[in-house]
Design a protein around this motif. Sequence first.
Motif, PDB file in Angstrom:
ATOM      1  N   ARG A   1      -5.315  -4.606  -6.387  1.00 29.92           N
ATOM      2  CA  ARG A   1      -5.255  -3.474  -7.329  1.00 29.92           C
ATOM      3  C   ARG A   1      -4.336  -3.838  -8.501  1.00 29.92           C
ATOM      4  O   ARG A   1      -4.709  -3.467  -9.626  1.00 29.92           O
TER       5      ARG A   1
ATOM      6  N   GLU B   1      -8.505  -7.435  -0.160  1.00 32.16           N
ATOM      7  CA  GLU B   1      -7.857  -6.407  -0.310  1.00 32.16           C
ATOM      8  C   GLU B   1      -6.818  -6.562   0.952  1.00 32.16           C
ATOM      9  O   GLU B   1      -6.981  -7.553   1.723  1.00 32.16           O
ATOM     10  N   THR B   2      -5.597  -6.247   0.899  1.00 33.05           N
ATOM     11  CA  THR B   2      -4.437  -6.328   1.490  1.00 33.05           C
ATOM     12  C   THR B   2      -3.994  -5.205   2.047  1.00 33.05           C
ATOM     13  O   THR B   2      -4.302  -4.047   1.355  1.00 33.05           O
TER      14      THR B   2
ATOM     15  N   ARG C   1      -1.677  -1.787   2.917  1.00 37.40           N
ATOM     16  CA  ARG C   1      -0.960  -1.007   2.248  1.00 37.40           C
ATOM     17  C   ARG C   1       0.029  -0.254   2.985  1.00 37.40           C
ATOM     18  O   ARG C   1      -0.266   0.457   4.148  1.00 37.40           O
TER      19      ARG C   1
ATOM     20  N   GLY D   1      -1.493  -1.851  -3.088  1.00 39.35           N
ATOM     21  CA  GLY D   1      -2.083  -3.035  -2.730  1.00 39.35           C
ATOM     22  C   GLY D   1      -2.344  -4.219  -3.802  1.00 39.35           C
ATOM     23  O   GLY D   1      -2.236  -3.701  -4.896  1.00 39.35           O
TER      24      GLY D   1
ATOM     25  N   SER E   1       3.026  -3.648  -5.449  1.00 36.34           N
ATOM     26  CA  SER E   1       2.056  -4.400  -4.362  1.00 36.34           C
ATOM     27  C   SER E   1       1.937  -3.781  -3.139  1.00 36.34           C
ATOM     28  O   SER E   1       0.760  -3.693  -2.404  1.00 36.34           O
TER      29      SER E   1
END
Length: 219
Positions: free
Chosen positions: A83, A194-195, A197, A80, A76
């Motif tokens: 994804r 989205e987070t 990365r 991400g 993760s």
Amino acid sequence: MTAAPTLSPPTGVRRWMMLATGIAGGLIFGFALGAIGMALPHMQGAFSAAPDQIAWVVTSFIVAATLTMAVAGWFSTRFGRRRVFLICIAGFTVSSVFCGVAGDLMTEVVARAFQGLFAAPLVPLGQAIAIDAFPRGRQGFATSLWSLGALWGSFLGPFAGGYLVELYEWPSVFYVIAASGVASGVLSWFSLPETPREAERPLDWIGFGALTVFVGALT
């Protein structure tokens, strides 16, 4: 090194969509694990398998799930959360279909291993998604809601599995599981942001290797 930026929690409908997505991750994992128990006797007859052979339909799922759940956080952070979650949902759905169409025991065991491999990360990632849907002061509330929702998979799995096997053939259990994966994937696509990365975050290969050896030896 600067800290990765954090995202503000969503509001309104988007918040509850994220919560539902997180709950779905834990729910379908519990459903996939619990529903198959009702189908095992029918699968044993279909594959002409001995009791110790058909048990690998469950064992392969658990072993694969144990290994991938341990590295879900690293995947993760590295690639991400959105994804990874979507890839796991897609892999879970496809492998569930292959479980339903398998014509021999070896194919079934391999398909179940892939199902467990993709399903396991949905539990920790789903909990993280549910927590991030709420501000810090209400994250305990989010965890409680996620726990209550995710536990329904374990409760409904045996009941729904027995009902489907009684009315239809055992492959219908996997097709229903695949349908739940499709629904979860659509919800995830529209709700997950989205987070940040961390592309250079390393994996503890020694720890992961030790876990792999331990689980394999225990099995």
